[in-house]
Motif scaffolding. Structure first.
Motif, PDB file in Angstrom:
ATOM      1  N   PRO A  57       0.844  -1.274  -0.053  1.00 35.57           N
ATOM      2  CA  PRO A  57       0.136  -0.163   0.018  1.00 35.57           C
ATOM      3  C   PRO A  57       0.788   1.286  -0.055  1.00 35.57           C
ATOM      4  CG  PRO A  57       0.035  -1.077   2.258  1.00 35.57           C
ATOM      5  CD  PRO A  57       0.877  -1.978   1.123  1.00 35.57           C
ATOM      6  N   GLY A  58       0.508   2.354  -0.883  1.00 40.16           N
ATOM      7  CA  GLY A  58       1.058   3.419  -0.752  1.00 40.16           C
ATOM      8  C   GLY A  58       2.311   3.589  -1.800  1.00 40.16           C
ATOM      9  N   ILE A  59       2.721   2.380  -2.623  1.00 38.78           N
ATOM     10  CA  ILE A  59       3.712   2.448  -3.270  1.00 38.78           C
ATOM     11  C   ILE A  59       3.490   3.335  -4.653  1.00 38.78           C
ATOM     12  CG2 ILE A  59       3.234   0.404  -4.886  1.00 38.78           C
ATOM     13  CD1 ILE A  59       6.705   0.785  -3.288  1.00 38.78           C
ATOM     14  N   ASP A  60       2.172   3.576  -4.876  1.00 41.13           N
ATOM     15  CA  ASP A  60       1.974   4.356  -6.170  1.00 41.13           C
ATOM     16  C   ASP A  60       2.145   5.705  -5.761  1.00 41.13           C
ATOM     17  OD1 ASP A  60      -0.150   3.889  -4.596  1.00 41.13           O
ATOM     18  OD2 ASP A  60      -1.633   3.960  -6.151  1.00 41.13           O
ATOM     19  N   GLU A  65       3.579  13.059  -1.471  1.00 39.74           N
ATOM     20  CA  GLU A  65       2.156  12.527  -1.127  1.00 39.74           C
ATOM     21  C   GLU A  65       2.198  11.755   0.385  1.00 39.74           C
ATOM     22  OE1 GLU A  65      -0.534  12.090  -5.072  1.00 39.74           O
ATOM     23  OE2 GLU A  65       0.819  10.272  -4.490  1.00 39.74           O
ATOM     24  N   GLN A  66       3.187  10.912   0.475  1.00 37.35           N
ATOM     25  CA  GLN A  66       3.449  10.142   1.528  1.00 37.35           C
ATOM     26  C   GLN A  66       3.813  11.164   2.791  1.00 37.35           C
ATOM     27  OE1 GLN A  66       6.309   6.997   0.684  1.00 37.35           O
ATOM     28  NE2 GLN A  66       5.129   6.145  -0.961  1.00 37.35           N
ATOM     29  N   ALA A  71       2.312  13.450   7.767  1.00 35.00           N
ATOM     30  CA  ALA A  71       1.932  14.693   8.678  1.00 35.00           C
ATOM     31  C   ALA A  71       0.333  14.746   8.987  1.00 35.00           C
ATOM     32  CB  ALA A  71       2.213  16.042   7.785  1.00 35.00           C
ATOM     33  N   THR A  72      -0.670  14.367   8.228  1.00 33.99           N
ATOM     34  CA  THR A  72      -1.839  14.242   8.765  1.00 33.99           C
ATOM     35  C   THR A  72      -2.056  13.252   9.556  1.00 33.99           C
ATOM     36  OG1 THR A  72      -2.695  14.919   6.390  1.00 33.99           O
ATOM     37  CG2 THR A  72      -4.352  14.110   7.838  1.00 33.99           C
ATOM     38  N   LEU A  73      -1.606  11.974   9.525  1.00 37.44           N
ATOM     39  CA  LEU A  73      -1.552  11.069  10.458  1.00 37.44           C
ATOM     40  C   LEU A  73      -0.832  11.517  11.914  1.00 37.44           C
ATOM     41  CD1 LEU A  73      -1.058   7.893   8.330  1.00 37.44           C
ATOM     42  CD2 LEU A  73      -3.182   8.586   9.261  1.00 37.44           C
TER      43      LEU A  73
END
Length: 99
Positions: A57-60, A65-66, A71-73
């Motif tokens: 997950p998140g590799i794309d 963006e990551q 930062a949001t989390l």
């Protein structure tokens, strides 16, 4: 999320290439004919690792963006910790002390 964790642990245990490389070196030292078979196993293991990486997950997502998601989390965790401290200080609940 509890079901994803055991699967990740199983996959991480299965990604070691060193035993296969060791077997290839042993076959080469003994002039064994199984070298091609061992190389095929290594190639299959590398392909499997590539597939696992592409399915992560998140590799794309781009690094930017990551970072934004991280930062949001972190902000959500900070807010939740503040709320938790606020509710703890209200003493609305009798929390049993660990003995």
């Amino acid at each position: 999320m509890a079901t994803a964790q055991p699967m990740l642990e199983k996959e991480s245990d299965d990604c070691s290439l060193l035993p296969l490389v060791h077997d290839i070196i042993k076959c080469m030292d003994k002039d064994n004919q199984d070298v091609l078979q061992e190389l095929a196993k290594l190639k299959a293991k590398i392909q499997e690792a590539r597939e696992q990486i592409s399915n992560m997950p998140g590799i794309d997502s781009s690094p930017l963006e990551q970072q934004q998601q991280l930062a949001t989390l972190r902000e959500q965790v900070r807010t939740k910790n503040q709320l938790l401290q606020k509710y703890k200080s209200l003493c609305m609940f009798d929390v049993p002390k660990a003995s």
